[in-house]
Write an enzyme that holds these catalytic residues in place. Structure first.
Site, PDB file in Angstrom:
ATOM      1  N   LYS A   1       6.747  69.038  17.864  1.00 28.66           N
ATOM      2  CA  LYS A   1       6.770  69.713  16.556  1.00 28.66           C
ATOM      3  C   LYS A   1       7.793  70.843  16.638  1.00 28.66           C
ATOM      4  O   LYS A   1       7.470  71.975  17.025  1.00 28.66           O
ATOM      5  CB  LYS A   1       5.379  70.274  16.218  1.00 28.66           C
ATOM      6  CG  LYS A   1       4.549  69.314  15.382  1.00 28.66           C
ATOM      7  CD  LYS A   1       3.225  69.897  14.956  1.00 28.66           C
ATOM      8  CE  LYS A   1       3.253  70.587  13.617  1.00 28.66           C
ATOM      9  NZ  LYS A   1       3.367  69.703  12.461  1.00 28.66           N
TER      10      LYS A   1
HETATM   11  N1  PMP Z   1       3.607  63.550  11.082  1.00 33.40           N
HETATM   12  C1  PMP Z   1       4.293  64.680  10.859  1.00 33.40           C
HETATM   13  C2  PMP Z   1       5.753  64.609  10.650  1.00 33.40           C
HETATM   14  C3  PMP Z   1       3.620  65.909  10.819  1.00 33.40           C
HETATM   15  O1  PMP Z   1       4.288  67.040  10.579  1.00 33.40           O
HETATM   16  C4  PMP Z   1       2.223  65.935  10.991  1.00 33.40           C
HETATM   17  C5  PMP Z   1       1.481  67.246  10.924  1.00 33.40           C
HETATM   18  N2  PMP Z   1       1.466  67.884  12.164  1.00 33.40           N
HETATM   19  C6  PMP Z   1       1.555  64.730  11.246  1.00 33.40           C
HETATM   20  C7  PMP Z   1       2.277  63.551  11.273  1.00 33.40           C
HETATM   21  C8  PMP Z   1       0.076  64.708  11.499  1.00 33.40           C
HETATM   22  O2  PMP Z   1      -0.199  65.310  12.727  1.00 33.40           O
HETATM   23  P1  PMP Z   1      -1.585  65.997  13.032  1.00 33.40           P
HETATM   24  O3  PMP Z   1      -2.632  65.002  12.683  1.00 33.40           O
HETATM   25  O4  PMP Z   1      -1.543  66.282  14.492  1.00 33.40           O
HETATM   26  O5  PMP Z   1      -1.681  67.208  12.198  1.00 33.40           O
END
Ligand code: PMP
Length: 289
Positions: free
Chosen positions: A153
């Site tokens: 991220k």
């Molecule tokens: N894909 C992207 C591009 C994201 O930014 C997120 C949010 N973090 C997710 C998927 C979902 O991830 P998570 O379930 O860990 O929040």
């Protein structure tokens, strides 16, 4: 919306007021997008405030920092403890927690030693709301995994998400759905994507998407409910024969999709596997079930 004059944030070892944060305009994160972050939720459960899958989120923050050559000096368990203290300091129970690791002054394209760790928290409703979404197949693709670490991220990656969201909203849709560099379905700007077809869930495999922690929770719940999930690459055309679909992510939780472009999913959301998973997800996060 995110803070007021009494809001406390965690900054490099101290709890301070938001307005006291010293941010240099020469910080490398602001100029080049190198910084890492997380999006986490805390819930007011019968057992008290619980940060959902805190360890998984802070471990992912560590992974993101590592691949981006950022030295993160707090352990995952320290970050978790700090987050609980931060919630207490702000009297927050149901909250969104945003750790952000941003770098110090450096206008060159070289690593930077100054690493700043900030954690903020605020009350935030479901990111995509509660209503079924009309989704647009984006003209933008997710970043090529050979150009970056898609499972990290990283601040700069979100320019792609902003472009896709802006395009979709400007055309009257609620949200975007992006393909990968080969034209297979990948994910939303901030959420993972599932379709339901003939009683089975299908979702893109890891490789070209963020390894969502909610996606992983959906796998766990589906297993408990004895639903099969197939991880496979599929094209946009295959969506147009699916029965139902949903997005999932920490901020959005589990949210049903009414349509992709002009295709309306034929199965009523209430009758879909996604709706069952959505209910169970809510119970898991809010009641530890
Ligand atoms: N894909 C992207 C591009 C994201 O930014 C997120 C949010 N973090 C997710 C998927 C979902 O991830 P998570 O379930 O860990 O929040």
């Amino acid at each position: 919306m995110y803070y007021n004059e009494n809001t406390t944030i965690f900054f490099n070892g101290k709890f301070i007021k938001v307005k006291e944060i010293p941010v240099s305009i020469f910080n490398q994160t602001m100029h080049y997008g190198i910084g890492v972050f997380e999006g986490i939720r805390a819930y007011d459960t019968p057992k008290g405030v619980q940060i959902f899958k805190a360890r998984e989120h802070f471990d992912r923050l560590h992974y993101s920092a590592k691949v981006m050559h950022i030295n993160l000096s707090y352990s995952s368990s320290e970050l978790e403890q700090i987050s609980y203290k931060l919630l207490e300091a702000n009297n927050l129970k149901d909250a969104y927690i945003r750790p952000l690791v941003y770098l110090g002054e450096n206008m060159s394209l070289t690593p930077t030693d100054e690493v700043n760790v900030v954690i903020m928290a605020w009350e935030w409703g479901k990111y995509l709301g509660d209503k079924l979404l009309n989704v647009m197949l984006s003209s933008f693709q997710r970043p090529n995994p050979k150009s970056c670490f898609v499972e990290a991220k990283v601040v700069g990656h979100y320019t792609n998400s902003i472009l896709a969201t802006t395009e979709a909203k400007s055309k009257g849709f609620d949200e975007a759905l992006l393909t990968d560099m080969n034209g297979f379905i990948a994910e939303g700007p901030g959420a993972n994507f599932f379709i339901e077809k003939n009683g089975k869930l299908v979702t893109p495999p890891l490789g070209n998407i963020l390894a969502g922690i909610t996606r992983q929770t959906v796998f766990e719940i589906a297993k408990e409910l004895h639903f099969e999930i197939e991880e496979s690459l599929f094209t946009p055309e295959e969506i147009y024969t699916a029965d139902s679909a949903f997005f999932c992510g920490t901020a959005a939780e589990v949210i049903g999709i009414a349509s992709v472009n002009e295709y309306q999913f034929p199965l009523k959301w209430e009758d879909s596997i996604g709706a069952l998973i959505q209910k169970k997800y809510k119970r898991r996060v809010a009641f530890n079930e």
